[in-house]
Structures are given as C-alpha cells and as structure tokens.
Design a protein around this motif. Structure first.
Motif, mmCIF file in Angstrom:
data_model
loop_
_atom_site.group_PDB
_atom_site.id
_atom_site.type_symbol
_atom_site.label_atom_id
_atom_site.label_comp_id
_atom_site.label_asym_id
_atom_site.label_seq_id
_atom_site.Cartn_x
_atom_site.Cartn_y
_atom_site.Cartn_z
ATOM 1 N N ARG A 102 0.613 -1.177 -0.322
ATOM 2 C CA ARG A 102 -0.337 -0.175 0.163
ATOM 3 C C ARG A 102 0.610 1.132 0.216
ATOM 4 O O ARG A 102 0.507 1.907 0.818
ATOM 5 N N MET A 103 1.874 1.411 -0.300
ATOM 6 C CA MET A 103 2.916 2.117 -1.090
ATOM 7 C C MET A 103 2.515 3.520 -1.585
ATOM 8 O O MET A 103 2.040 2.929 -2.840
ATOM 9 N N ARG A 104 2.621 4.824 -0.695
ATOM 10 C CA ARG A 104 1.783 5.738 -2.398
ATOM 11 C C ARG A 104 3.298 6.837 -2.756
ATOM 12 O O ARG A 104 3.025 7.496 -3.507
ATOM 13 N N SER A 105 3.803 6.147 -1.512
ATOM 14 C CA SER A 105 5.897 7.553 -2.700
ATOM 15 C C SER A 105 6.558 6.351 -2.845
ATOM 16 O O SER A 105 7.047 5.175 -1.633
ATOM 17 N N LEU A 106 7.407 6.772 -2.551
ATOM 18 C CA LEU A 106 8.572 5.780 -3.494
ATOM 19 C C LEU A 106 9.885 6.780 -2.428
ATOM 20 O O LEU A 106 11.336 6.049 -2.863
ATOM 21 N N ASP A 107 9.626 7.399 -1.278
ATOM 22 C CA ASP A 107 10.630 8.124 -0.612
ATOM 23 C C ASP A 107 11.343 7.140 0.299
ATOM 24 O O ASP A 107 11.516 6.225 0.351
ATOM 25 N N GLY A 108 13.112 7.548 -0.741
ATOM 26 C CA GLY A 108 13.937 6.244 0.151
ATOM 27 C C GLY A 108 14.463 5.518 -1.323
ATOM 28 O O GLY A 108 15.184 4.550 -0.778
ATOM 29 N N ILE A 109 13.730 6.141 -2.680
ATOM 30 C CA ILE A 109 14.313 4.837 -3.656
ATOM 31 C C ILE A 109 15.696 4.969 -4.133
ATOM 32 O O ILE A 109 16.622 4.201 -4.625
ATOM 33 N N ASP A 110 16.303 6.287 -3.997
ATOM 34 C CA ASP A 110 17.790 6.594 -3.305
ATOM 35 C C ASP A 110 18.590 5.815 -3.201
ATOM 36 O O ASP A 110 19.757 6.273 -3.328
ATOM 37 N N THR A 111 18.652 4.988 -1.881
ATOM 38 C CA THR A 111 19.323 4.407 -0.951
ATOM 39 C C THR A 111 19.433 2.841 -2.053
ATOM 40 O O THR A 111 20.291 2.509 -1.937
ATOM 41 N N LEU A 112 18.658 2.799 -2.740
ATOM 42 C CA LEU A 112 19.300 1.665 -3.344
ATOM 43 C C LEU A 112 20.009 1.415 -4.703
ATOM 44 O O LEU A 112 20.159 1.026 -5.703
ATOM 45 N N HIS A 113 21.385 1.517 -4.184
ATOM 46 C CA HIS A 113 22.370 1.127 -5.327
ATOM 47 C C HIS A 113 22.537 0.211 -5.931
ATOM 48 O O HIS A 113 23.549 0.032 -6.925
ATOM 49 N N ASN A 114 22.458 -0.714 -5.553
ATOM 50 C CA ASN A 114 22.835 -2.811 -6.436
ATOM 51 C C ASN A 114 21.362 -2.572 -6.992
ATOM 52 O O ASN A 114 21.623 -4.118 -7.188
ATOM 53 N N MET A 115 20.761 -2.445 -6.856
ATOM 54 C CA MET A 115 18.836 -3.230 -7.470
ATOM 55 C C MET A 115 19.217 -2.998 -8.861
ATOM 56 O O MET A 115 19.091 -3.064 -9.894
ATOM 57 N N ARG A 116 18.532 -4.606 -8.636
ATOM 58 C CA ARG A 116 18.381 -5.126 -10.001
ATOM 59 C C ARG A 116 17.573 -6.193 -10.529
ATOM 60 O O ARG A 116 16.938 -5.667 -11.676
ATOM 61 N N PHE A 117 16.420 -6.058 -9.520
ATOM 62 C CA PHE A 117 14.999 -7.194 -9.353
ATOM 63 C C PHE A 117 14.312 -5.832 -8.301
ATOM 64 O O PHE A 117 14.949 -5.887 -7.286
ATOM 65 N N LEU A 118 13.372 -5.757 -9.229
ATOM 66 C CA LEU A 118 12.565 -4.616 -8.119
ATOM 67 C C LEU A 118 11.095 -4.580 -8.433
ATOM 68 O O LEU A 118 10.422 -4.420 -9.802
ATOM 69 N N TYR A 119 9.920 -5.191 -7.147
ATOM 70 C CA TYR A 119 9.389 -5.885 -7.349
ATOM 71 C C TYR A 119 8.204 -5.163 -6.856
ATOM 72 O O TYR A 119 8.280 -5.417 -5.421
ATOM 73 N N LEU A 120 7.697 -4.100 -7.636
ATOM 74 C CA LEU A 120 6.823 -2.931 -6.409
ATOM 75 C C LEU A 120 5.043 -3.012 -6.814
ATOM 76 O O LEU A 120 4.195 -2.117 -6.983
ATOM 77 N N ASP A 121 4.999 -4.198 -7.556
ATOM 78 C CA ASP A 121 2.788 -4.261 -7.828
ATOM 79 C C ASP A 121 2.425 -4.339 -6.429
ATOM 80 O O ASP A 121 1.969 -4.759 -5.730
ATOM 81 N N GLN A 122 1.212 -3.617 -7.469
ATOM 82 C CA GLN A 122 -0.237 -4.172 -6.127
ATOM 83 C C GLN A 122 0.204 -3.315 -5.328
ATOM 84 O O GLN A 122 -0.472 -3.409 -3.862
ATOM 85 N N ASN A 123 1.113 -1.635 -5.381
ATOM 86 C CA ASN A 123 0.713 -0.852 -4.254
ATOM 87 C C ASN A 123 -0.448 0.696 -4.872
ATOM 88 O O ASN A 123 -1.061 0.114 -5.767
#
Length: 180
Positions: A102-123
């Motif tokens: 139920r996320m409404r914001s991606l605040d904090g996404i800037d700390t994901l320095h090594n992200m290769r697989f990102l699943y944010l579905d159904q928010n």
C-alpha cells in the motif's frame, strides 16, 4: 539457517518483538531470516502494519551489510523510509519484493544502489512516483533487469513506455519479457 523469534529466556530486539506481536507468535512458518557474512536473505511476508508514529522502525536494528534479497510483501507502509534501515543496509540489496504494501511514495528509493530486481506491484503509487525510478534510482539505467509496477494507480501504457525507454538493461517489465 532459520531462526525463530520466540526463544524462551532470550532477549528479543525491537523488530523481533514487533514481528512476534504482529504475527501472533507465529515464527518459522511465516518468517525466515537467514544471515551470512556476505549478506543473506531477509523475508518478512506477513500482513503487518508499519506505523510512522512507532518509536522504532522494522529494519532499524539490522546491521550492515544488509541482505542482498529483501521480501517485504504485504507489510503495510506508505514509503520505503517507513521500514527503517540505514542507507548502507538498503544499498546492499539487489532484489526487493515490496508488493502489496500500500505504498503511495517511493521516498527512500535513492538508497537502492545495487538494485537489479525490483517488485513494486499492487501498491498505490501514482504516475509521478513511478517515474521517480528513472531519476532517483542510482544507476538504474545500467543495472535494473526486472521491474514490476503493475496494478499501481499510476501504471499506464505511457508510464510503461517511459520506463522501458529509460532503463537500458531492463529485460522484464510487469511480468513480460521485453523484445529488442
């Protein structure tokens, strides 16, 4: 190695106590924490509610290096920052499942320095938040291989096209293999 939280006679950390309370004492069948010297796996897949007014956030007690795989599916929070954890903790993660939070914001996404697989579905992410992935996810254009943002209110064909064009290494979008 999987560790249970409800170990008699042992002091539990704040995240452990909160998790035990929120899962009504269920441990190994619903929560798995595996750790190793090179990161590991942290899976918290329950219907938990993260309250921003709580004195301690869920991931604040986990030390670096953080896990390389983090499963937060179904734990309710308004943004990634609500989960807690240091920038160094988040920077080690290569695969993040944050579906149904139920996320409404991606605040904090800037700390994901090594992200290769990102699943944010159904928010509940609007279009502007989904497009932040292009601007604020460090090195996303060079690393991100899999992105799932389907079933968010801002996931439109136009947003999908912008994400596909802006992420040069993206191979999968919303469960579909991209063709060259």
């Amino acid at each position: 190695m999987t560790r249970g939280f409800a170990m008699q006679g042992r002091h539990l950390s704040a995240p452990s106590m909160m998790l035990q309370r929120e899962t009504h004492g269920r441990t190994q069948e619903s929560v798995a924490i595996r750790s190793s010297h090179d990161g590991g796996v942290l899976v918290l897949d329950e219907d938990l509610q993260i309250y921003s007014a709580m004195p301690h956030r869920l991931l604040d007690d986990f030390t670096t290096p953080g896990p390389h795989y983090l499963e937060l599916g179904g734990i309710r929070a308004t943004c990634l920052l609500d989960f807690g954890g240091s920038p160094a903790f988040w920077g080690n993660i290569t695969k993040l499942y944050a579906s149904r939070c139920r996320m409404r914001s991606l605040d904090g996404i800037d700390t994901l320095h090594n992200m290769r697989f990102l699943y944010l579905d159904q928010n509940e992410l609007p279009e502007a938040e989904l497009l932040r992935i292009l601007d604020e996810l460090p090195a996303a254009a060079d690393r991100l291989e899999v992105l799932d943002v389907r079933d968010n209110i801002g996931c439109t064909p136009q947003v999908e096209l912008q994400l596909t064009n802006g992420l040069c290494e993206l191979q999968w979008l919303n469960g579909s293999l991209l063709t060259l």
